[in-house]
Design a protein around this motif. Structure first.
Motif, PDB file in Angstrom:
ATOM      1  N   ASN A 160       0.845  -1.198   0.000  1.00  0.00           N
ATOM      2  CA  ASN A 160       0.000   0.000   0.000  1.00  0.00           C
ATOM      3  C   ASN A 160       0.883   1.251   0.000  1.00  0.00           C
ATOM      4  O   ASN A 160       1.143   1.856   1.048  1.00  0.00           O
ATOM      5  CB  ASN A 160      -0.920  -0.006   1.227  1.00  0.00           C
ATOM      6  N   TRP A 161       1.318   1.664  -1.181  1.00  0.00           N
ATOM      7  CA  TRP A 161       2.227   2.796  -1.291  1.00  0.00           C
ATOM      8  C   TRP A 161       1.556   4.115  -0.924  1.00  0.00           C
ATOM      9  O   TRP A 161       2.201   5.014  -0.377  1.00  0.00           O
ATOM     10  CB  TRP A 161       2.782   2.878  -2.705  1.00  0.00           C
ATOM     11  N   VAL A 162       0.282   4.244  -1.248  1.00  0.00           N
ATOM     12  CA  VAL A 162      -0.434   5.496  -0.939  1.00  0.00           C
ATOM     13  C   VAL A 162      -0.415   5.755   0.560  1.00  0.00           C
ATOM     14  O   VAL A 162      -0.127   6.863   1.029  1.00  0.00           O
ATOM     15  CB  VAL A 162      -1.884   5.437  -1.461  1.00  0.00           C
ATOM     16  N   ALA A 163      -0.721   4.725   1.326  1.00  0.00           N
ATOM     17  CA  ALA A 163      -0.725   4.873   2.785  1.00  0.00           C
ATOM     18  C   ALA A 163       0.685   5.142   3.308  1.00  0.00           C
ATOM     19  O   ALA A 163       0.879   5.891   4.265  1.00  0.00           O
ATOM     20  CB  ALA A 163      -1.293   3.613   3.436  1.00  0.00           C
ATOM     21  N   GLN A 164       1.690   4.527   2.664  1.00  0.00           N
ATOM     22  CA  GLN A 164       3.073   4.688   3.111  1.00  0.00           C
ATOM     23  C   GLN A 164       3.540   6.123   2.983  1.00  0.00           C
ATOM     24  O   GLN A 164       4.345   6.601   3.782  1.00  0.00           O
ATOM     25  CB  GLN A 164       3.982   3.774   2.289  1.00  0.00           C
ATOM     26  N   PHE A 165       3.038   6.827   1.969  1.00  0.00           N
ATOM     27  CA  PHE A 165       3.463   8.200   1.747  1.00  0.00           C
ATOM     28  C   PHE A 165       2.375   9.207   2.110  1.00  0.00           C
ATOM     29  O   PHE A 165       2.282  10.268   1.525  1.00  0.00           O
ATOM     30  CB  PHE A 165       3.894   8.379   0.292  1.00  0.00           C
ATOM     31  N   SER A 166       1.539   8.828   3.073  1.00  0.00           N
ATOM     32  CA  SER A 166       0.482   9.713   3.552  1.00  0.00           C
ATOM     33  C   SER A 166       0.544   9.825   5.067  1.00  0.00           C
ATOM     34  O   SER A 166       1.045   8.933   5.753  1.00  0.00           O
ATOM     35  CB  SER A 166      -0.897   9.181   3.140  1.00  0.00           C
ATOM     36  N   LEU A 167       0.037  10.936   5.575  1.00  0.00           N
ATOM     37  CA  LEU A 167      -0.048  11.153   7.010  1.00  0.00           C
ATOM     38  C   LEU A 167      -1.478  11.507   7.378  1.00  0.00           C
ATOM     39  O   LEU A 167      -2.170  12.198   6.629  1.00  0.00           O
ATOM     40  CB  LEU A 167       0.886  12.290   7.435  1.00  0.00           C
ATOM     41  N   LYS A 168      -1.923  11.040   8.537  1.00  0.00           N
ATOM     42  CA  LYS A 168      -3.271  11.367   9.017  1.00  0.00           C
ATOM     43  C   LYS A 168      -3.207  12.611   9.889  1.00  0.00           C
ATOM     44  O   LYS A 168      -2.427  12.677  10.840  1.00  0.00           O
ATOM     45  CB  LYS A 168      -3.854  10.195   9.806  1.00  0.00           C
ATOM     46  N   THR A 169      -4.016  13.606   9.547  1.00  0.00           N
ATOM     47  CA  THR A 169      -4.060  14.835  10.337  1.00  0.00           C
ATOM     48  C   THR A 169      -4.934  14.635  11.571  1.00  0.00           C
ATOM     49  O   THR A 169      -5.585  13.599  11.738  1.00  0.00           O
ATOM     50  CB  THR A 169      -4.629  15.987   9.491  1.00  0.00           C
ATOM     51  N   GLU A 170      -4.949  15.638  12.437  1.00  0.00           N
ATOM     52  CA  GLU A 170      -5.766  15.558  13.652  1.00  0.00           C
ATOM     53  C   GLU A 170      -7.244  15.436  13.321  1.00  0.00           C
ATOM     54  O   GLU A 170      -8.023  14.866  14.084  1.00  0.00           O
ATOM     55  CB  GLU A 170      -5.520  16.786  14.532  1.00  0.00           C
ATOM     56  N   SER A 171      -7.647  15.985  12.178  1.00  0.00           N
ATOM     57  CA  SER A 171      -9.049  15.902  11.775  1.00  0.00           C
ATOM     58  C   SER A 171      -9.395  14.569  11.129  1.00  0.00           C
ATOM     59  O   SER A 171     -10.556  14.305  10.806  1.00  0.00           O
ATOM     60  CB  SER A 171      -9.373  17.039  10.800  1.00  0.00           C
ATOM     61  N   GLY A 172      -8.380  13.719  10.917  1.00  0.00           N
ATOM     62  CA  GLY A 172      -8.621  12.404  10.323  1.00  0.00           C
ATOM     63  C   GLY A 172      -8.387  12.344   8.832  1.00  0.00           C
ATOM     64  O   GLY A 172      -8.501  11.273   8.229  1.00  0.00           O
ATOM     65  N   ASP A 173      -8.066  13.488   8.208  1.00  0.00           N
ATOM     66  CA  ASP A 173      -7.815  13.522   6.771  1.00  0.00           C
ATOM     67  C   ASP A 173      -6.403  12.990   6.466  1.00  0.00           C
ATOM     68  O   ASP A 173      -5.484  13.107   7.280  1.00  0.00           O
ATOM     69  CB  ASP A 173      -7.939  14.949   6.235  1.00  0.00           C
ATOM     70  N   MET A 174      -6.249  12.415   5.262  1.00  0.00           N
ATOM     71  CA  MET A 174      -4.949  11.910   4.834  1.00  0.00           C
ATOM     72  C   MET A 174      -4.295  12.939   3.918  1.00  0.00           C
ATOM     73  O   MET A 174      -4.905  13.409   2.953  1.00  0.00           O
ATOM     74  CB  MET A 174      -5.109  10.589   4.093  1.00  0.00           C
ATOM     75  N   VAL A 175      -3.052  13.315   4.225  1.00  0.00           N
ATOM     76  CA  VAL A 175      -2.323  14.280   3.407  1.00  0.00           C
ATOM     77  C   VAL A 175      -1.006  13.649   2.951  1.00  0.00           C
ATOM     78  O   VAL A 175      -0.515  12.699   3.557  1.00  0.00           O
ATOM     79  CB  VAL A 175      -2.035  15.581   4.196  1.00  0.00           C
ATOM     80  N   THR A 176      -0.443  14.183   1.872  1.00  0.00           N
ATOM     81  CA  THR A 176       0.810  13.652   1.335  1.00  0.00           C
ATOM     82  C   THR A 176       1.959  13.885   2.316  1.00  0.00           C
ATOM     83  O   THR A 176       2.104  14.981   2.866  1.00  0.00           O
ATOM     84  CB  THR A 176       1.148  14.333  -0.001  1.00  0.00           C
ATOM     85  N   ASN A 177       2.756  12.868   2.534  1.00  0.00           N
ATOM     86  CA  ASN A 177       3.907  12.950   3.431  1.00  0.00           C
ATOM     87  C   ASN A 177       5.128  13.436   2.635  1.00  0.00           C
ATOM     88  O   ASN A 177       5.940  12.637   2.176  1.00  0.00           O
ATOM     89  CB  ASN A 177       4.178  11.580   4.060  1.00  0.00           C
ATOM     90  N   TRP A 178       5.222  14.754   2.476  1.00  0.00           N
ATOM     91  CA  TRP A 178       6.309  15.322   1.687  1.00  0.00           C
ATOM     92  C   TRP A 178       7.665  15.081   2.331  1.00  0.00           C
ATOM     93  O   TRP A 178       8.694  15.037   1.640  1.00  0.00           O
ATOM     94  CB  TRP A 178       6.084  16.821   1.479  1.00  0.00           C
ATOM     95  N   TYR A 179       7.684  14.935   3.639  1.00  0.00           N
ATOM     96  CA  TYR A 179       8.935  14.631   4.339  1.00  0.00           C
ATOM     97  C   TYR A 179       9.512  13.309   3.834  1.00  0.00           C
ATOM     98  O   TYR A 179      10.700  13.207   3.515  1.00  0.00           O
ATOM     99  CB  TYR A 179       8.664  14.557   5.846  1.00  0.00           C
ATOM    100  N   ALA A 180       8.652  12.292   3.752  1.00  0.00           N
ATOM    101  CA  ALA A 180       9.096  10.972   3.300  1.00  0.00           C
ATOM    102  C   ALA A 180       9.517  11.014   1.826  1.00  0.00           C
ATOM    103  O   ALA A 180      10.524  10.420   1.435  1.00  0.00           O
ATOM    104  CB  ALA A 180       7.984   9.949   3.502  1.00  0.00           C
ATOM    105  N   ILE A 181       8.745  11.728   1.011  1.00  0.00           N
ATOM    106  CA  ILE A 181       9.064  11.825  -0.416  1.00  0.00           C
ATOM    107  C   ILE A 181      10.393  12.540  -0.626  1.00  0.00           C
ATOM    108  O   ILE A 181      11.237  12.113  -1.430  1.00  0.00           O
ATOM    109  CB  ILE A 181       7.930  12.551  -1.172  1.00  0.00           C
ATOM    110  N   SER A 182      10.615  13.624   0.119  1.00  0.00           N
ATOM    111  CA  SER A 182      11.881  14.362   0.012  1.00  0.00           C
ATOM    112  C   SER A 182      13.056  13.476   0.419  1.00  0.00           C
ATOM    113  O   SER A 182      14.117  13.495  -0.210  1.00  0.00           O
ATOM    114  CB  SER A 182      11.838  15.611   0.907  1.00  0.00           C
ATOM    115  N   ALA A 183      12.857  12.691   1.482  1.00  0.00           N
ATOM    116  CA  ALA A 183      13.909  11.792   1.942  1.00  0.00           C
ATOM    117  C   ALA A 183      14.252  10.768   0.870  1.00  0.00           C
ATOM    118  O   ALA A 183      15.428  10.431   0.655  1.00  0.00           O
ATOM    119  CB  ALA A 183      13.459  11.086   3.225  1.00  0.00           C
ATOM    120  N   MET A 184      13.237  10.270   0.170  1.00  0.00           N
ATOM    121  CA  MET A 184      13.463   9.305  -0.900  1.00  0.00           C
ATOM    122  C   MET A 184      14.260   9.937  -2.044  1.00  0.00           C
ATOM    123  O   MET A 184      15.184   9.318  -2.592  1.00  0.00           O
ATOM    124  CB  MET A 184      12.118   8.796  -1.432  1.00  0.00           C
ATOM    125  N   VAL A 185      13.912  11.167  -2.406  1.00  0.00           N
ATOM    126  CA  VAL A 185      14.600  11.857  -3.508  1.00  0.00           C
ATOM    127  C   VAL A 185      16.069  12.081  -3.160  1.00  0.00           C
ATOM    128  O   VAL A 185      16.965  11.846  -3.978  1.00  0.00           O
ATOM    129  CB  VAL A 185      13.903  13.198  -3.820  1.00  0.00           C
TER     130      VAL A 185
END
Length: 459
Positions: free
Chosen positions: A416-441
């Motif tokens: 599940n790559w989408v979940a791997q590069f997503s973070l759950k906010t306090e409101s429960g929404d899923m947002v892109t984990n740019w920290y993880a993506i930047s680390a990969m680059v």
């Protein structure tokens, strides 16, 4: 000058166990159980099968190539300098950062045990520097002391895990009751089942989560030149160590889920296994066992991670300055640059493990495709560089490597790559984990490009 002491067979087995059993089995069972419910012990066995197939493949590579560097050395011998350089630098960076994360775990656990704030950045930084100084002293004394410390820490963690299994069995015999079925009945705050229905994606995610507790075997060959008869001992030591670890993991997870599966899933403790047992004595044994385990895996990391960098220097793919050892046979210059990277990166990211661990995990999967294909080339004599005239075996040198590639690709496709590069906010929404993506680059594009530019300029 007297010949330096080299690791014998059982010390290699213990080093392999020490390199694998770190924080994973103490911290990961809860997340694996949350993904797979009562199937968690069997998920660990599936992960063990995957690890065993890969371990046999890496052991086969070790009989053809005994140079330091493990995956780097195997890839370079099979496919040439460019592929070797890419595998080597990504593996080195990931291993260094993973070492930093494990060191953070030791420091935070130690601070917690002694009643200090384990989230205080200043305390963590001071503890970090002290730990690296201790590891440097251990390495400076040479392979004899390092092997002794590695062996003792390995035995210590195995005793802690063994006592935990025995205590769990005693509790089960005394109570005559198991709570395994309760895990599938747990509900979340909204009344929904806490354990999701098992799907292929869920199964793969659970196996990869459990597999993280088996990682580390692929680095053992990094210090092959410091081992006695590595072409014979490595292919025997690595699979044996995996088998021992698989039995321990299965026993630990099964006993824990029989006793208190709810605590395993819902606990907020750093060392999840400790929350399963009501006895303060057993809980303390687990906590201190986890600390010994984490220290032991830091000792192992301080041994084989610098040797990846040293191996690349020997092949003139990075500055030859790092191809120097002390009189005790320690690659101190490579150790210092590795330790610096292990300190600075976690510090720069506030000791947050999230994206850094992703680099570490994914870099291993790159090796799990390239190294097996390289072993097949060794078998058929199609490699780019000369290798040892090892005894060939179709099952271990062709069948298992190809099976490794198939299993690795399957896991990568179904993960599940989408979940791997997503973070759950306090409101429960899923947002892109740019920290993880930047680390990969940075780990997979920027740093390899810098190394390729250096190599080109040198030529």
């Amino acid at each position: 000058m007297a010949e330096k002491q080299k690791m014998k067979f059982w010390s290699i087995v213990l080093l392999t166990i020490n390199s694998i059993i770190g924080t994973g089995i103490f911290l990961s069972p809860g997340s694996v159980a949350k993904l797979s419910g009562s199937l968690a012990p069997w998920i660990y066995l599936c992960a063990a099968v995957f690890a065993s197939v890969l371990a046999i493949t890496f052991a086969s590579a070790a009989k053809y190539v005994t140079k330091n560097g493990a995956a780097y050395a195997y890839s370079k011998a099979a496919f040439g300098e460019n592929v070797g350089l890419y595998v080597g630098i990504t593996r080195f960076v990931a291993a260094s950062i993973a070492w930093g994360v494990m060191a953070t775990g030791v420091v935070k656990t130690t601070l917690s045990i002694f009643g200090y704030d384990s989230n205080n950045t200043l305390y963590i930084t001071i503890g970090f520097l002290v730990l690296m100084l201790i590891l440097m002293v251990i390495n400076l004394t040479g392979n004899g002391i390092l092997t002794f410390v590695s062996d003792i820490s390995t035995i210590g963690k195995l005793l802690a895990l063994g006592i935990t299994i025995i205590a769990g069995i005693v509790i089960l015999l005394q109570t005559g009751h198991t709570n395994l079925s309760e895990i599938n009945l747990l509900k979340d705050a909204s009344g929904e089942n806490l354990i999701p229905a098992m799907t292929v994606t869920g199964f793969v995610t659970a196996v990869i989560s459990a597999f993280y507790a088996f990682t580390g075997f692929e680095s053992i060959g990094s210090g092959a030149s410091d081992m006695e008869n590595p072409e014979k001992n490595l292919p025997r030591a690595i699979p044996l160590a995996i088998g021992i670890i698989a039995a321990i993991y299965f026993g630990i997870v099964l006993v824990s889920m029989f006793i208190d599966p709810k605590a395993l899933i819902t606990s907020k403790e750093v060392v999840v296994l400790a929350s399963v047992f009501k006895s303060k004595i057993i809980s303390n044994i687990i906590v201190y066992g986890a600390l010994v385990s984490m220290f032991g895996i830091n000792v192992a990391a301080s041994f084989h991670t610098p040797r990846i960098f040293e191996a690349m220097a020997k092949e003139k793919q990075i500055p030859a300055y790092f191809d120097k050892r002390t009189s005790n046979g320690v690659p101190m210059r490579a150790f210092c640059i590795t330790a610096l990277l292990a300190i600075v990166i976690p510090m720069a990211f506030g000791y947050n493990m999230m994206g850094i661990m992703i680099i570490s995990s994914i870099s291993r999967f790159i090796q799990f495709i390239i190294v097996p294909l390289g072993v097949v080339l060794f078998f058929y004599g199609k490699n780019r560089e000369e290798v040892l005239d090892a005894k060939k075996n179709f099952v271990t040198d062709v069948f298992f490597p190809l099976l490794s590639v198939v299993l690795t690709v399957f896991l990568l496709v179904k993960f599940n790559w989408v979940a791997q590069f997503s973070l759950k906010t306090e409101s429960g929404d899923m947002v892109t984990n740019w920290y993880a993506i930047s680390a990969m680059v940075i780990g997979y594009v920027v740093l390899p490009l810098v190394m390729f530019m250096f190599k080109k300029n040198e030529k």
